[in-house]
Design a protein around this motif. Sequence first.
Motif, PDB file in Angstrom:
ATOM      1  N   THR A 126       0.819  -1.217   0.000  1.00 33.68           N
ATOM      2  CA  THR A 126       0.000   0.000   0.000  1.00 33.68           C
ATOM      3  C   THR A 126       0.852   1.265   0.000  1.00 33.68           C
ATOM      4  O   THR A 126       0.314   2.369  -0.032  1.00 33.68           O
ATOM      5  CB  THR A 126      -0.956   0.025   1.210  1.00 33.68           C
ATOM      6  N   GLU A 133       1.521  -0.734  -8.850  1.00 34.84           N
ATOM      7  CA  GLU A 133       1.156  -1.953  -8.130  1.00 34.84           C
ATOM      8  C   GLU A 133       1.374  -3.201  -8.983  1.00 34.84           C
ATOM      9  O   GLU A 133       1.958  -4.189  -8.516  1.00 34.84           O
ATOM     10  CB  GLU A 133      -0.290  -1.875  -7.649  1.00 34.84           C
ATOM     11  N   TYR A 166      -6.493  -0.099  -0.438  1.00 39.13           N
ATOM     12  CA  TYR A 166      -6.331  -1.151  -1.451  1.00 39.13           C
ATOM     13  C   TYR A 166      -7.390  -2.211  -1.177  1.00 39.13           C
ATOM     14  O   TYR A 166      -7.232  -3.055  -0.291  1.00 39.13           O
ATOM     15  CB  TYR A 166      -4.928  -1.747  -1.319  1.00 39.13           C
TER      16      TYR A 166
END
Length: 206
Positions: A126, A133, A166
């Motif tokens: 995160t 990501e 997330y």
Amino acid sequence: MPDLPPTRWALGGARNSGYGDRFAQLLEQGEDVYGEARVADAMAERGARILDAGSGMGRVGGYLLACGHRVVAAEPDPALVEQSRRTYPDLTVLPHEILALTPEVLGTSGGPTEFDLVVCVGNVLTFVAEGTEVPVLERLRALLAPGGRILAGFHLRGGPSSARSYSPEEFVADTAAAGLRVDHRFGGYDLRPVDDEYAVWILSPA
């Protein structure tokens, strides 16, 4: 490698300063700070090659090293690297973020360049740079040896203020885009049932 975008951790600046101090205090008080590491140890054969990606002050990597595993830690925050080397002097710590962990960079440590287990816990995922990501997950997958797995974990809510939110749905979609699959999900490192506070994930190549 071209310049990497700043991570959310780096952009958080002073808001992150209490992390290392908090764990140093917990260690001094004799508190248990090794829940993630015990799960990782249970997932790996003795002497396994383990990468602690985003190793912070070294508590997980240090524990796994003491269990007899071949551990390489990677942490880009200079203050945490220094704390880790002071607290766990036998732990190899590379001062790099995940996207910089190429086999060539890992080779400089004299340790393994592929791993039976990658540990990426403590909200690391995160804190990566916005929009990275999937590349981060792809990099972790690329570092797995045949049969290797990833242990990851982060807050779903109530996490650090400088971290992203997330959702499980977003994470599952990103893992699939990175060529990974979710083998297991738990609500914590005590392997409790899934909840909406925290998520622990065990991943493997799809």
